[in-house]
Design a protein around this motif. Structure first.
Motif, PDB file in Angstrom:
ATOM      1  N   LEU A 220       0.845  -1.187   0.000  1.00 34.93           N
ATOM      2  CA  LEU A 220       0.000   0.000   0.000  1.00 34.93           C
ATOM      3  C   LEU A 220       0.887   1.245   0.000  1.00 34.93           C
ATOM      4  CD1 LEU A 220      -2.621  -0.981   2.731  1.00 34.93           C
ATOM      5  CD2 LEU A 220      -2.882  -1.148   0.251  1.00 34.93           C
ATOM      6  N   SER A 224      -1.991   5.337   2.884  1.00 36.75           N
ATOM      7  CA  SER A 224      -2.989   4.308   3.190  1.00 36.75           C
ATOM      8  C   SER A 224      -2.545   3.456   4.374  1.00 36.75           C
ATOM      9  CB  SER A 224      -3.213   3.410   1.967  1.00 36.75           C
ATOM     10  OG  SER A 224      -3.743   4.146   0.892  1.00 36.75           O
ATOM     11  N   SER A 227      -2.812   5.349   7.663  1.00 37.30           N
ATOM     12  CA  SER A 227      -4.202   5.469   8.118  1.00 37.30           C
ATOM     13  C   SER A 227      -4.670   4.200   8.815  1.00 37.30           C
ATOM     14  CB  SER A 227      -5.126   5.764   6.934  1.00 37.30           C
ATOM     15  OG  SER A 227      -4.818   6.985   6.333  1.00 37.30           O
TER      16      SER A 227
END
Length: 243
Positions: A220, A224, A227
């Motif tokens: 990723l 991302s 998060s």
């Protein structure tokens, strides 16, 4: 005196409210009359910041992009924080994040999830202030930034104080939801191309990974991953508070 540009209500407001840097002057469309603008100009007045009511054309001349919404500001250098200032540490380390948009998105996610200390390598993001503040929705101003020219040494000192280091790395890893984020800790992740440095990985107390639903071999992006990991830490810490 070096000046850097911030664009839009959100970025200008963040620079004013966070007080991490000097705000020298603000340019605002003379026809702009909304409530948020009124609040920003009140704050500017309280802090003796010069405000210029000008035409939209003048702002277009000074701005870098078209999404300024009729307000820009000129600001000074960002002040960085010291690690000793932070209580109840939820630290994050971002390595190998070269793109200022990505860095801004990471700041936004980490700050929203409760990270109170983002450790970054010695790098000058000054020329990207406009992009970082806008992509972070101002979070890059609010979050505590700790700049270090020797992150492994800094981490070694933090580990001596009992803070575990969790590295986003699939080798010898457990699912990120199985790590314990209740107490102070350090969460490290790298860019999708280079990942984390060998020096930092050598200090890891536990590698963690994000399980995928499909057989997908690629990483990723940094924003991302930040998060997902940071909000799991927030979930665990929030659950602990409500018990």
């Amino acid at each position: 005196m070096e000046k850097y540009l911030v664009e839009g209500n959100i970025s200008v407001k963040a620079a004013l409210m966070a007080k991490r840097r000097e705000v020298y002057e603000i340019y605002v469309d003379e026809k702009k009359k909304d409530k948020d603008t009124h609040f920003i100009l009140m704050q500017a007045n309280k802090n003796d910041v010069t405000v210029h009511r000008v035409t939209r054309e003048k702002i277009e001349e000074l701005a870098q992009g078209k999404t300024h919404g009729g307000m820009i500001g000129f600001v000074g250098e960002r002040e960085y924080q010291k690690i000793e200032e932070i209580k109840d540490p939820f630290y994050a380390i971002a390595e190998g994040i070269e793109d200022p948009f990505n860095f801004g998105y990471i700041c936004r996610s980490l700050y929203a999830a409760g990270c109170n200390g983002l450790i970054v390598p010695q790098r000058n993001y000054s020329t990207a202030v406009t992009t970082v503040t806008k992509s972070s929705a101002g979070a890059s101003e609010y979050i505590s930034l700790i700049v270090s020219d020797d992150i492994p040494a800094l981490v070694t000192d933090l580990k001596k104080k009992g803070l575990p280091l969790y590295c986003a790395m699939r080798k010898d890893a457990i699912p990120y939801t199985h790590a314990n984020y209740h107490q102070g800790f350090i969460l490290a992740f790298g860019g999708e191309k280079r990942g984390l440095s060998k020096q930092l990985l050598a200090l890891s107390d536990q590698n963690i990974y994000i399980p995928y639903a499909n057989d997908f071999k690629n990483a990723l992006n940094g924003a991302s991953a930040a998060s997902i990991l940071a909000f799991e830490a927030f979930r665990q810490r929030d659950d602990q508070k409500t018990r």
